[in-house]
Write a protein that holds these residues in place. Structure first.
Motif, PDB file in Angstrom:
ATOM      1  N   ARG A   1       0.853  -1.197   0.000  1.00  0.00           N
ATOM      2  CA  ARG A   1       0.000   0.000   0.000  1.00  0.00           C
ATOM      3  C   ARG A   1       0.888   1.245   0.000  1.00  0.00           C
ATOM      4  O   ARG A   1       1.942   1.262   0.629  1.00  0.00           O
TER       5      ARG A   1
ATOM      6  N   LYS B   1      -0.886   6.739   0.920  1.00  0.00           N
ATOM      7  CA  LYS B   1      -2.304   7.035   1.156  1.00  0.00           C
ATOM      8  C   LYS B   1      -3.089   5.797   1.593  1.00  0.00           C
ATOM      9  O   LYS B   1      -4.287   5.858   1.837  1.00  0.00           O
ATOM     10  N   GLY B   2      -2.383   4.655   1.671  1.00  0.00           N
ATOM     11  CA  GLY B   2      -3.031   3.419   2.108  1.00  0.00           C
ATOM     12  C   GLY B   2      -3.675   2.624   0.998  1.00  0.00           C
ATOM     13  O   GLY B   2      -4.367   1.630   1.271  1.00  0.00           O
ATOM     14  N   PHE B   3      -3.467   3.030  -0.256  1.00  0.00           N
ATOM     15  CA  PHE B   3      -4.086   2.335  -1.378  1.00  0.00           C
ATOM     16  C   PHE B   3      -3.074   1.430  -2.088  1.00  0.00           C
ATOM     17  O   PHE B   3      -1.860   1.611  -1.988  1.00  0.00           O
TER      18      PHE B   3
ATOM     19  N   ARG C   1      -9.994  -4.615   1.878  1.00  0.00           N
ATOM     20  CA  ARG C   1     -10.920  -3.481   1.880  1.00  0.00           C
ATOM     21  C   ARG C   1     -10.170  -2.170   1.647  1.00  0.00           C
ATOM     22  O   ARG C   1      -8.989  -2.048   1.961  1.00  0.00           O
ATOM     23  N   ASN C   2     -10.887  -1.208   1.106  1.00  0.00           N
ATOM     24  CA  ASN C   2     -10.319   0.110   0.824  1.00  0.00           C
ATOM     25  C   ASN C   2      -9.040  -0.020   0.003  1.00  0.00           C
ATOM     26  O   ASN C   2      -8.012   0.572   0.316  1.00  0.00           O
TER      27      ASN C   2
ATOM     28  N   LYS D   1     -10.210   2.761  -3.269  1.00  0.00           N
ATOM     29  CA  LYS D   1     -11.039   3.871  -2.801  1.00  0.00           C
ATOM     30  C   LYS D   1     -11.750   3.407  -1.537  1.00  0.00           C
ATOM     31  O   LYS D   1     -11.867   2.202  -1.265  1.00  0.00           O
ATOM     32  N   LYS D   2     -12.217   4.344  -0.773  1.00  0.00           N
ATOM     33  CA  LYS D   2     -12.908   4.019   0.473  1.00  0.00           C
ATOM     34  C   LYS D   2     -14.181   3.212   0.186  1.00  0.00           C
ATOM     35  O   LYS D   2     -14.968   3.572  -0.683  1.00  0.00           O
ATOM     36  N   GLY D   3     -14.308   2.078   0.890  1.00  0.00           N
ATOM     37  CA  GLY D   3     -15.534   1.302   0.796  1.00  0.00           C
ATOM     38  C   GLY D   3     -15.507   0.167  -0.209  1.00  0.00           C
ATOM     39  O   GLY D   3     -16.445  -0.641  -0.240  1.00  0.00           O
ATOM     40  N   ASP D   4     -14.454   0.081  -1.036  1.00  0.00           N
ATOM     41  CA  ASP D   4     -14.428  -1.030  -1.995  1.00  0.00           C
ATOM     42  C   ASP D   4     -13.928  -2.299  -1.309  1.00  0.00           C
ATOM     43  O   ASP D   4     -13.391  -2.276  -0.201  1.00  0.00           O
TER      44      ASP D   4
END
Length: 608
Positions: A397, A400-402, A439-440, A443-446
């Motif tokens: 990741r 930004k955590g993605f 998760r996330n 994007k947030k929530g995916d």
């Protein structure tokens, strides 16, 4: 272009074959795309349809037996009526412990007609692992073949069951004609089933496409086996996607299956393909390289189900003038390595390799629809290949955590997006299901399913399998959980610590199991073959480590994590102060490795 690339020109060259298959492809797309989970389209209704339309054609061929579609349907109806009489109903489960033989398919079909799910037990499991698998499902009944009663008897008293007659026996014979004698504590299922009529059972709540049809057990990535539910829809997807779109199966086709029916490749892919064509499936209990082509000729097989290891065994057989004296032109399965792909096709005259990628629990699959070389094909499901940490199944990741996608052509961890259309059925254990979800990710929530596998794109949306990652390796066509094996070793009382991983052996598919261990300092001399005997009693043969490294300490990081990648790189090489043992083919214990023996293994002189 290199042999590992797929180009637009390659796709164009395949179009004439696609056009010839167009009617089957059109039908296949219809079934593959069906999403109405409340529709009464199930494994049972597929069999009924073939019985109506192709009743006198063979459905199952086994040894000297031939069972038609009408006979299979009637047999399944009698089994369904028997289970119904025993109080079973839609939503219940039974466990099946049978080797490849017609009785297995008949029981699955009969249960499917009621909406009773079948837990497909791995016939190699023994002891604690088998007990664990069964108790995950808590089935109302267990159907046990005579060939596996001994393994079952060792755990019967530890199983959770509430049914007055939970243990059902099927003699190792043609149970349509002979029932055998059931052991004490078992009901003679075939004898009881024979008393019921062959009409379809009367149902107030018929099974639907979204209902669970089977449970397949997978090592997953950590711990003991997990149970992955498979809905009737998975059969429908295999029916359309593999049987019609990839293979264009017809009634005159015969699919030769030596893969165990507790595997999704055999039960869902191979049988699903046969159902689509109204074809016949040939069952053999276990694969035999020396008998393979004689069987193919005897049954006039046109198709066979494979894993990569099976193909390598066939190539290792001495070349013969009979290599192309057969009717086999198609094959479906997974794990055919690029290094032997074209050689296999050319030597044996294979025209279609329907290589696929899928998992029992996953929401994503790939199929070699265009019959390209060296690829698992493409997928219509949403997926990405992302960067991962070496030696793990964990994605990288960014700040930004993605997650980050890999460059085209670079190996990446395959993840499949979880959506309403591409749902993730997961496992019976909620915590195990959650561990497989990322998760996330972008994007947030995916939410995305983590396959734990590394693949790479080779052009036109086609992927090529690279390796399994993290806490699972593949050996002898089976997935092995390192944590499961470590837990069994810990239970032996013979070791202080142990770490299990897979290592490559030249000339073999997958990775062989290896354990590095520190013996227990209890004043007794460590006996490696006492450990071997314990492992054989508690693990399937394919999960017993092929190599054992005995050391005084296992190096760890500052945070007390094992340096697994460094240990894995050592393989079975020798170094001072340590002993390395190997379970050599044809032996019943571990043999101490010498430099000469290591060289012989490295050169391919030892056939694992």
């Amino acid at each position: 272009m290199s042999q590992d690339n797929v180009s637009a020109l390659d796709i164009a060259r395949s179009l004439p074959g696609i056009f010839r298959r167009l009617p089957a492809i059109t039908r296949g797309l219809y079934y593959y795309a069906l999403k109405n989970e409340n529709r009464e389209l199930t494994l049972g209704t597929l069999i009924e349809s073939n019985a109506r339309n192709l009743g006198s054609r063979p459905a199952i061929l086994f040894e000297d037996r031939s069972i038609t579609w009408s006979e299979l349907d009637g047999w399944a109806n009698r089994i369904a009526r028997y289970l119904q009489d025993q109080g079973l109903a839609k939503g219940d489960a039974i466990a099946i412990s049978l080797e490849n033989r017609p009785e297995l398919l008949a029981v699955v079909a009969g249960a499917a007609k009621l909406g009773v799910a079948c837990a497909m037990l791995n016939t190699s499991q023994r002891g604690k692992v088998l007990e664990h698998s069964i108790n995950l499902i808590e089935p109302k009944m267990m159907v046990v073949g005579e060939e596996l009663v001994e393994a079952f008897d060792g755990i019967k008293t530890d199983l959770k069951t509430a049914h007055p007659q939970p243990f059902q026996f099927l003699a190792d014979t043609n149970t349509l004609n002979a029932f055998g004698d059931a052991p004490t504590g078992y009901a003679n299922m075939a004898e009881q089933v024979s008393t019921f009529n062959s009409d379809a059972p009367d149902l107030s709540d018929a099974p639907k496409m979204g209902d669970t049809a089977i449970y397949l057990f997978t090592s997953g990535t950590t711990g003991l086996p997990k149970a992955a539910p498979g809905s009737h829809r998975k059969f429908i997807m295999a029916y359309g996607g593999f049987g019609l779109m990839s293979l264009a199966m017809k009634p005159e086709d015969v699919l030769y299956c030596t893969l165990p029916l507790y595997h999704g490749t055999a039960l869902l892919v191979c049988w699903g393909s046969v159902l689509a064509g109204g074809s016949a499936i040939v069952l053999r209990r276990k694969f035999s390289a020396s008998a393979f082509w004689d069987d193919v000729r005897y049954y006039h097989a046109t198709t066979f189900g494979y894993v990569g290891e099976l193909c390598r065994y066939l190539l290792n057989q001495p070349p013969s003038e009979q290599d192309r004296n057969h009717s086999l032109t198609k094959m479906i399965g997974n794990g055919l390595r690029p290094s032997i792909w074209k050689e296999f096709k050319q030597r044996f005259g294979i025209e279609t390799v329907a290589e696929l990628y899928a998992s029992s629990e996953g929401n994503i699959g790939f199929s070699n629809f265009f019959n390209m070389d060296n690829t698992v094909g493409f997928s219509t499901a949403p997926y990405k290949l992302v960067k991962f940490h070496d030696g793990t199944r964990d994605p990288v990741r960014n700040e930004k955590g993605f997650m980050q996608e890999v460059a085209k052509g670079e190996p990446g961890l395959l993840i499949g997006e979880i959506t309403k259309k591409w749902s993730f059925e997961g496992y019976t254990q909620k915590e195990a299901t959650e561990k497989s979800i990322l998760r996330n990710a972008f994007k947030k929530g995916d939410a995305w399913f983590n396959t734990g596998d590394v693949l790479k794109e080779i052009g036109c949306g086609h992927l090529q399998f690279v390796d399994r990652m993290g806490d699972t390796y593949r050996w002898k066509g089976e997935n092995v959980s390192t944590t499961e094996v470590e837990n069994i070793i810990d239970g032996s009382g013979m070791v202080e610590e142990a770490i299990v991983y897979g290592v490559e052996i030249p000339g073999t598919n997958g990775k062989a199991g290896m354990v590095t261990l520190v013996p227990h300092s209890n004043g007794r001399e460590f006996d490696v073959n006492s450990l071997f005997a314990y492992l054989r009693d508690n693990l399937p043969a394919y999960a017993v480590p092929v190599f054992v490294r005995i050391t005084h300490a296992i190096e760890k990081t500052g945070t007390f994590k094992y340096r697994k990648v460094d240990i894995q790189k050592l393989g079975y090489s020798l170094r001072d102060g340590e002993e390395v043992y190997a379970w050599l083919p044809g032996t019943d214990g571990y043999t101490l490795l010498s430099p000469e023996l290591v060289s012989e293994i490295d050169s391919g002189g030892v056939r694992f």
